[in-house]
Design an enzyme around this catalytic site. Structure first.
Site, PDB file in Angstrom:
ATOM      1  N   ARG A 265       0.909  -1.184  -0.005  1.00  0.00           N
ATOM      2  CA  ARG A 265       0.065  -0.244  -0.157  1.00  0.00           C
ATOM      3  C   ARG A 265       0.874   1.333  -0.141  1.00  0.00           C
ATOM      4  O   ARG A 265       1.970   1.495   0.636  1.00  0.00           O
ATOM      5  CB  ARG A 265      -0.792  -0.037   1.254  1.00  0.00           C
ATOM      6  N   GLU A 294      -3.725   7.559  -6.622  1.00  0.00           N
ATOM      7  CA  GLU A 294      -4.086   6.908  -7.592  1.00  0.00           C
ATOM      8  C   GLU A 294      -5.139   7.369  -8.553  1.00  0.00           C
ATOM      9  O   GLU A 294      -6.144   7.648  -7.974  1.00  0.00           O
ATOM     10  CB  GLU A 294      -3.968   5.497  -7.262  1.00  0.00           C
ATOM     11  N   HIS A 313      -1.115  -0.854  -9.911  1.00  0.00           N
ATOM     12  CA  HIS A 313      -1.750  -1.272  -8.843  1.00  0.00           C
ATOM     13  C   HIS A 313      -2.610  -2.401  -9.477  1.00  0.00           C
ATOM     14  O   HIS A 313      -3.800  -2.364  -9.305  1.00  0.00           O
ATOM     15  CB  HIS A 313      -2.804  -0.249  -8.147  1.00  0.00           C
TER      16      HIS A 313
END
Length: 346
Positions: A265, A294, A313
């Protein structure tokens, strides 16, 4: 009488996969209606950005659309649908929410408890996918796969990557430090063992699996891990203790040629400090899969560095993640209908 189930899936966690798993697990004990949202082709929202969605970290969909679709259903199976306090108040029949994620970050858990709604999740749903991706990320960087690919596409034949002073190292001669020894970290360790890698683990809250300990895996302090590892890979959870843990001080403690990997993360890493460490030669390179913001800005400085590999991701994205999570969610619904305790209550 069959239980009414509303399914809200998307273009990753397909509602059809949920439906198939539910029918296999529950048969005619459920009536099902499904909806497919447009994530990931459209971005997620964050709870702090929308009024009335306090307590939600990330989700997809609007409150009105979700409430209208769920209606009087007793059970909701979803991946990303938001569930705020105000929404629970408008769905009094709802009793069970199955979230196909490792954590129910799209649900206001305090509100769910106040309204007598049981929330279950699917821990470890993508642990194998992320562990395999992590090994791929390490190999891509340490064996110059990304570097050779990028330049070859530009018509540059990097034969010099065969030079002993430039070429990569094998995992069987390296030390890899694994920070976090949960569902993903333990799988990463076992994959590394197959390569003959020396593995260091830092996680103050768990003990090593006896099999790992017998194989020579070492449980060490963070200070020792950072100082000895050729690769540092992050697999902890975001907590007050781990937030910003990979900062300037941590990068200075690493080897000058070390690789830093983050498939966990973004908030656990200070990316400004990482950028400076890479520019100043405090560490050798980085492989980044998760970020503080993001999508990342197109002018983000880390995008410009030659010693960084970045992916959007996607480590947890695999076909098996979809089917495994759907099966776990369906089993929770079956247990609810049968009056059995939940397997993974939140």
């Amino acid at each position: 009488m069959p239980k009414s189930v509303a399914i809200i899936g998307d273009l990753f966690m397909l509602p059809e996969a949920f439906e198939q798993a539910l029918v296999a697990a529950c048969g005619d004990e459920v009536t099902i209606r499904i909806r497919k949202d447009n994530w990931p082709d459209e971005p997620m929202e964050h709870g702090y950005a929308v009024e009335g969605m306090d307590g939600l970290k990330e989700y997809f969909g609007t409150a009105d659309d979700v409430v209208d679709f769920v209606g009087d259903a007793e059970i909701l199976v979803t991946h990303l649908a938001p569930l705020s306090r105000g929404m629970f108040e408008r769905m009094p029949n709802l009793k069970l929410v199955a979230v196909s994620r490792g954590g129910p970050v799209n649900v206001d858990m305090a509100a769910a408890a106040d309204h007598g709604v049981t929330v279950v999740n699917t821990p470890g749903r993508n642990s194998t996918a992320v562990a395999e991706f992590t090994l791929g990320a390490i190999l891509s960087e340490t064996r110059k796969i990304r570097e050779g690919h990028e330049l070859l596409r530009q018509g540059i034949w990097r034969g010099d990557l065969y030079r002993a002073d430039i070429t990569g190292r094998e995992l069987n001669e390296m030390t890899v430090g694994v920070i976090g020894y949960g569902n993903i970290g333990t799988k990463v360790v076992k994959l590394l063992r197959a390569f003959g890698t020396r593995v260091l683990v830092c996680d103050p809250y768990v003990q090593l699996d006896p099999e790992d300990a017998m194989a020579g895996v070492e449980h060490v302090s963070l200070e020792r891990l950072l100082g000895e590892a050729d690769v540092v890979t992050l697999h902890a959870r975001v907590t007050d203790e781990t937030r910003n843990m990979m900062n300037a001080e941590a990068f200075k403690a690493m080897k000058k040629d070390a690789l830093f990997v983050n498939t966990a993360r973004g908030p656990m890493c200070n990316y400004d400090d990482l950028y400076q460490a890479l520019v100043d030669g405090e560490i050798g390179s980085a492989m980044l899969e998760t970020f503080g913001i993001e999508p990342v800005p197109v002018d983000w400085p880390l995008l410009q560095l030659p010693n960084v590999t970045l992916t959007p991701h996607i480590a947890g994205a695999s076909v098996r993640t979809v089917t495994f999570a759907a099966e776990q969610a369906a089993e929770e619904v079956r247990r609810y209908i049968a009056g059995e305790p939940a397997r993974n209550p939140c």
